[in-house]
Write a protein that holds these residues in place. Sequence first.
Motif, PDB file in Angstrom:
ATOM      1  N   ALA A  93     -19.109  44.198 -83.705  1.00  0.00           N
ATOM      2  CA  ALA A  93     -20.086  43.758 -83.295  1.00  0.00           C
ATOM      3  C   ALA A  93     -19.772  43.115 -81.733  1.00  0.00           C
ATOM      4  O   ALA A  93     -18.839  42.293 -81.205  1.00  0.00           O
ATOM      5  N   ALA A  94     -19.495  44.879 -80.719  1.00  0.00           N
ATOM      6  CA  ALA A  94     -19.234  44.340 -78.593  1.00  0.00           C
ATOM      7  C   ALA A  94     -20.241  44.218 -78.159  1.00  0.00           C
ATOM      8  O   ALA A  94     -19.830  44.457 -77.171  1.00  0.00           O
ATOM      9  N   VAL A  97     -25.508  40.240 -77.120  1.00  0.00           N
ATOM     10  CA  VAL A  97     -26.491  40.093 -77.351  1.00  0.00           C
ATOM     11  C   VAL A  97     -27.347  38.846 -76.451  1.00  0.00           C
ATOM     12  O   VAL A  97     -26.653  38.071 -76.910  1.00  0.00           O
ATOM     13  N   GLY A  98     -28.252  39.391 -75.651  1.00  0.00           N
ATOM     14  CA  GLY A  98     -29.148  37.666 -75.628  1.00  0.00           C
ATOM     15  C   GLY A  98     -29.228  36.817 -76.686  1.00  0.00           C
ATOM     16  O   GLY A  98     -29.636  37.513 -78.125  1.00  0.00           O
ATOM     17  N   ASP A  99     -29.067  35.933 -76.358  1.00  0.00           N
ATOM     18  CA  ASP A  99     -29.741  34.124 -77.286  1.00  0.00           C
ATOM     19  C   ASP A  99     -30.969  34.151 -76.828  1.00  0.00           C
ATOM     20  O   ASP A  99     -31.462  33.691 -77.951  1.00  0.00           O
ATOM     21  N   ASP A 127     -29.079  35.613 -84.215  1.00  0.00           N
ATOM     22  CA  ASP A 127     -27.661  35.953 -84.518  1.00  0.00           C
ATOM     23  C   ASP A 127     -27.516  37.175 -86.291  1.00  0.00           C
ATOM     24  O   ASP A 127     -27.440  36.860 -86.228  1.00  0.00           O
ATOM     25  N   LEU A 129     -24.733  39.582 -85.770  1.00  0.00           N
ATOM     26  CA  LEU A 129     -23.579  39.837 -86.411  1.00  0.00           C
ATOM     27  C   LEU A 129     -23.565  38.303 -87.769  1.00  0.00           C
ATOM     28  O   LEU A 129     -23.165  38.370 -89.065  1.00  0.00           O
ATOM     29  N   GLY A 143     -15.801  40.231 -84.387  1.00  0.00           N
ATOM     30  CA  GLY A 143     -15.908  40.009 -83.466  1.00  0.00           C
ATOM     31  C   GLY A 143     -15.708  40.432 -81.759  1.00  0.00           C
ATOM     32  O   GLY A 143     -14.762  40.484 -82.219  1.00  0.00           O
ATOM     33  N   LYS A 158     -16.243  29.971 -83.680  1.00  0.00           N
ATOM     34  CA  LYS A 158     -16.808  30.584 -83.613  1.00  0.00           C
ATOM     35  C   LYS A 158     -16.196  32.162 -85.061  1.00  0.00           C
ATOM     36  O   LYS A 158     -17.122  32.372 -85.184  1.00  0.00           O
TER      37      LYS A 158
END
Length: 222
Positions: A93-94, A97-99, A127, A129, A143, A158
Amino acid sequence: RAPGILTGVRVLVSAGPTFEDIDPVRFLGNRSSGRMGFAVAEAAARQGAQVTLVAGPVHLPTPAGVRRINVRSACEMHREVMAAAASADIFVAAAAVGDYRPVAVAEHKIKKQGDGGMTLCLTQNPDILAEVAALPRRPFLVGFAAETQDVEAHARLKLEKKRLDMIAANRVGGGLGFEADDNALTLIAADGAEHLPTASKRELARSLIERITARFNASRRD
Ligand code: C5P
């Protein structure tokens, strides 16, 4: 081509930013260029993996031999990643992503009102991931953690919170990370950390794929 270290392995990669539309002409985005994720997809494909790349809005060529799915928003990325995750062996997961996203997308361009400020109501994005981590048959999970301070400490938190197998942490700013050609990564797993010094994202991706493969193979032997 000679068989690589990932021959027959299905690798899913997310890359790039997400854009959250506000109205037909405006959006909320971030500075992710997608280059790190695209380099990871390329390195995995060169090692013989079957690669699916879910890409946010970036202008980058598709690496050879990679199946690419373009998305714009976090919700679209969520849908495409979940559809591919169940049949993936490894998920990197690179993507940045906007929260949050606007509660509603205005149908027409929002007009300036009076002389005061304006408030935009936001709601949380899924989320991705964390949801993949919760799958009954989950892929090996890697991640990324882009931080501006206390990089390693934040990344370790994390790793545990999102129940990842590995996390690649980098400091953003000062010519590294977002919008840059070079990067430096600290790879962290439950049993230790390794520093990959400053190099091009393509070189780093090759090293990263080697480390991921070693740990993925070890996890399959357990
Ligand atoms: O945003 P954060 O720093 O927590 O992101 C860490 C990792 O989680 C990254 O690998 C990113 O791709 C992933 N992520 C995700 N879905 C989100 C937010 C982040 O998959 N909504």
